[in-house]
Scaffold this motif. Structure first.
Motif, mmCIF file in Angstrom:
data_model
loop_
_atom_site.group_PDB
_atom_site.id
_atom_site.type_symbol
_atom_site.label_atom_id
_atom_site.label_comp_id
_atom_site.label_asym_id
_atom_site.label_seq_id
_atom_site.Cartn_x
_atom_site.Cartn_y
_atom_site.Cartn_z
ATOM 1 N N UNK A 316 80.154 71.810 41.854
ATOM 2 C CA UNK A 316 78.836 71.416 41.359
ATOM 3 C C UNK A 316 78.318 70.186 42.094
ATOM 4 N N UNK A 317 79.188 69.221 42.346
ATOM 5 C CA UNK A 317 78.769 68.020 43.054
ATOM 6 C C UNK A 317 78.317 68.350 44.469
ATOM 7 N N UNK A 318 79.065 69.209 45.144
ATOM 8 C CA UNK A 318 78.722 69.565 46.520
ATOM 9 C C UNK A 318 77.421 70.363 46.607
ATOM 10 N N UNK A 319 77.093 71.109 45.566
ATOM 11 C CA UNK A 319 75.874 71.928 45.573
ATOM 12 C C UNK A 319 74.692 71.213 44.912
ATOM 13 N N UNK A 320 74.857 69.944 44.590
ATOM 14 C CA UNK A 320 73.807 69.134 43.960
ATOM 15 C C UNK A 320 73.376 69.703 42.609
ATOM 16 N N UNK A 321 74.323 70.291 41.907
ATOM 17 C CA UNK A 321 74.028 70.849 40.593
ATOM 18 C C UNK A 321 74.300 69.865 39.466
ATOM 19 N N UNK A 322 74.685 68.635 39.799
ATOM 20 C CA UNK A 322 74.991 67.638 38.775
ATOM 21 C C UNK A 322 73.907 66.568 38.736
ATOM 22 N N UNK A 323 73.922 65.806 37.673
ATOM 23 C CA UNK A 323 73.079 64.630 37.566
ATOM 24 C C UNK A 323 73.964 63.448 37.189
ATOM 25 N N UNK A 324 73.604 62.273 37.716
ATOM 26 C CA UNK A 324 74.375 61.089 37.397
ATOM 27 C C UNK A 324 75.766 61.118 37.990
ATOM 28 N N UNK A 325 76.660 60.349 37.398
ATOM 29 C CA UNK A 325 78.045 60.239 37.831
ATOM 30 C C UNK A 325 78.868 61.365 37.233
ATOM 31 N N UNK A 326 79.659 62.036 38.066
ATOM 32 C CA UNK A 326 80.537 63.111 37.588
ATOM 33 C C UNK A 326 81.855 62.501 37.138
ATOM 34 N N UNK A 327 82.276 62.857 35.923
ATOM 35 C CA UNK A 327 83.465 62.269 35.317
ATOM 36 C C UNK A 327 84.349 63.379 34.759
ATOM 37 N N UNK A 328 85.662 63.265 34.993
ATOM 38 C CA UNK A 328 86.646 64.164 34.390
ATOM 39 C C UNK A 328 87.246 63.488 33.167
ATOM 40 N N UNK A 329 87.383 64.257 32.079
ATOM 41 C CA UNK A 329 87.935 63.708 30.853
ATOM 42 C C UNK A 329 89.102 64.574 30.374
ATOM 43 N N UNK A 330 90.333 64.041 30.389
ATOM 44 C CA UNK A 330 91.491 64.829 29.933
ATOM 45 C C UNK A 330 91.358 65.316 28.497
#
Length: 345
Positions: A316-330
Motif C-alpha cells: 500500500x505504501x509503495x502504491x500511494x494507497x496510504x495516508x499519513x504515517x504507516x504503523x504496524x501494531x502487534x
C-alpha cells in the motif's frame, strides 16, 4: 515471539510473519514490548535490496523496522533500572528489529512517551516528525508566506500543512484524489487540489497571482516542474525526496529560476543537522517533535496495520494507497478488508 522476517530481498511477499526467539538486551540496552512500529519508504527499498542512504544492506534473515514505541519490560546489564515499566519511543537508526512483538534498543536513545500521546502517534513523531521539523528550519514561514505542499496527505506533508498554518502562512496542499485533498483541507489548507487532475496549476495562479514563497518538494518529476512555475521571485524550493521521479532541469530552466532569485536546496542529511546548534541534532529534533505533538500543535496522521500484515502495508505504501504515517501494531487483529487510514499522502 512473533515477528516479520525477510529471508530474501525482493517483493513485499517476501516479508514473512513467523515465530522467532525474543531478542536479549545487551549491556546498556532495554527490551521493549512493542505497541507500534513505524513503516518507512526506506524499509521498502531495503526489502528490495536497494541500500539507498543506509550504510549497508542488512544480513539475512532480518527483522525490518527502525522505529518502535511500547513499554520497557527487560533490562540489559548495567542499564538504569528507572527505565523498567516506562512507556518509551525510540528510533533505532539503521539497525533493524522493529517489526516484532519485542525489540531491543540502546537506553541512551530512548525517549519517554509524553502523557496523552499514544504509541502510534509517538512512532510517527520520532521519525517523520523529526524530519518535518528539520525541513521546516529552512522555510522561514510566517504571515505573508504562501507554502506549496505536494503529497500533503502523507506523513510529512500533513505536519508541514499544520505547522505552516500555525505560523500564519497560507497553504496550498496538493494530493492525489478527492479523499486525500479532503484530508489536507481538514488539516487547515487554504486551497487543497488534486494534482492528478487537470487545471490545478491554474487554480493556484488564480488564488495566488503573486506566487508561492516556498515549495516543499518531496515528489519531484512533472509535479515539481509545474510547481516551480508557480513560485514568486525570491522563493525557496526545498527538496527532500522525488517519489514522482527526480527532477532534472535544463540549463535554460535553471537560468530562468536563477534570474527570478529562486533557490533550490536539498535539506536532508548534513544540511539539516548543521542548523541544530546542539551536540546531538537528531535527538534534539526528536524531542522537539514529541513536544509539538504532546502540546497538540502537530497531529500526526496514521494508517494502521496489524503486524502480521506488514507485506500489505508495504504494498500500500509503495502504491500511494496510504495516508499519513504507516504503523504496524502487534495488538491489532488482522484485517479481512482493505485497511483505512485514521487520517491523512
Amino acid at each position: 515471539m512473533n515477528a516479520v522476517r525477510l529471508h530474501a530481498f525482493g517483493p513485499a511477499e517476501n516479508l514473512v510473519h513467523e515465530a522467532v526467539p525474543a531478542p536479549v538486551p545487551a549491556a546498556g540496552q532495554v527490551r521493549v514490548a512493542v505497541a507500534a512500529a513505524g513503516v518507512h519508504l526506506l524499509d521498502t527499498s531495503l526489502r528490495e535490496g536497494v541500500r539507498g542512504p543506509a550504510p549497508a544492506l542488512p544480513d539475512l534473515p532480518t527483522v525490518p523496522g527502525r522505529e518502535v514505541a511500547g513499554t520497557v519490560e527487560a533490562l540489559g546489564p548495567g542499564t538504569d533500572p528507572a527505565w523498567l515499566g516506562r512507556r518509551v519511543v525510540v528510533h533505532l537508526g539503521f539497525a533493524p528489529g522493529g517489526y516484532a512483538e519485542y525489540a531491543v534498543a540502546d537506553a541512551d536513545r530512548l525517549h519517554p512517551v509524553p502523557d496523552g500521546l499514544g504509541p502510534a502517534e509517538a512512532v510517527a513523531m520520532i521519525g517523520t516528525g523529526r524530519t518535518a521539523l528539520g525541513i521546516l528550519q529552512f522555510a522561514a514561514l510566517g504571515p505573508g508566506s504562501v507554502a506549496l505542499v505536494p503529497a500533503a496527505a502523507g506523513g510529512i506533508g500533513t505536519l508541514l500543512v499544520q505547522y505552516a498554518k500555525n505560523a500564519g502562512a497560507e497553504v496550498v496542499a496538493l494530493a492525489g484524489g478527492p479523499a486525500k485533498t479532503a484530508l489536507a483541507a481538514g488539516n487547515g489548507a487554504d486551497l487543497a487540489l488534486d494534482y492528478t487532475a487537470p487545471g490545478w496549476s491554474a487554480a493556484v495562479r488564480t488564488r495566488y497571482p503573486d506566487g508561492a514563497t516556498v515549495l516543499f518538494d518531496s515528489v519531484g518529476g512533472a509535479t515539481a516542474r509545474t510547481a516551480l512555475g508557480l513560485l514568486a521571485p525570491g522563493a525557496r524550493h526545498l527538496v527532500f525526496g522525488w517519489s514522482g521521479g527526480e527532477l532534472v532541469l535544463t540549463d535554460a530552466e535553471q537560468a530562468a529560476l536563477t534570474a527570478r532569485g529562486i533557490t533550490t536546496q536539498h535539506v536532508l542529511g548534513p544540511a539539516m543537522f548543521q542548523r541544530v546548534a546542539t551536540p546531538d541534532p537528531l535527538r534534539t529534533l526528536e524531542t522537539r517533535a514529541l513536544a509539538e505533538a504532546a502540546a497538540g500543535r502537530l497531529r500526526p496522521a496514521l494508517t494502521r496495520y496489524p503486524l502480521a500484515e506488514a507485506a500489505a502495508a508495504h504494498r500500500a505504501l509503495e502504491s500511494r494507497a496510504t495516508t499519513g504515517k504507516v504503523v504496524l501494531e502487534p495488538g491489532l487483529r488482522p484485517f479481512r478488508r482493505k485497511p483505512v487510514g485514521t487520517a491523512s499522502g
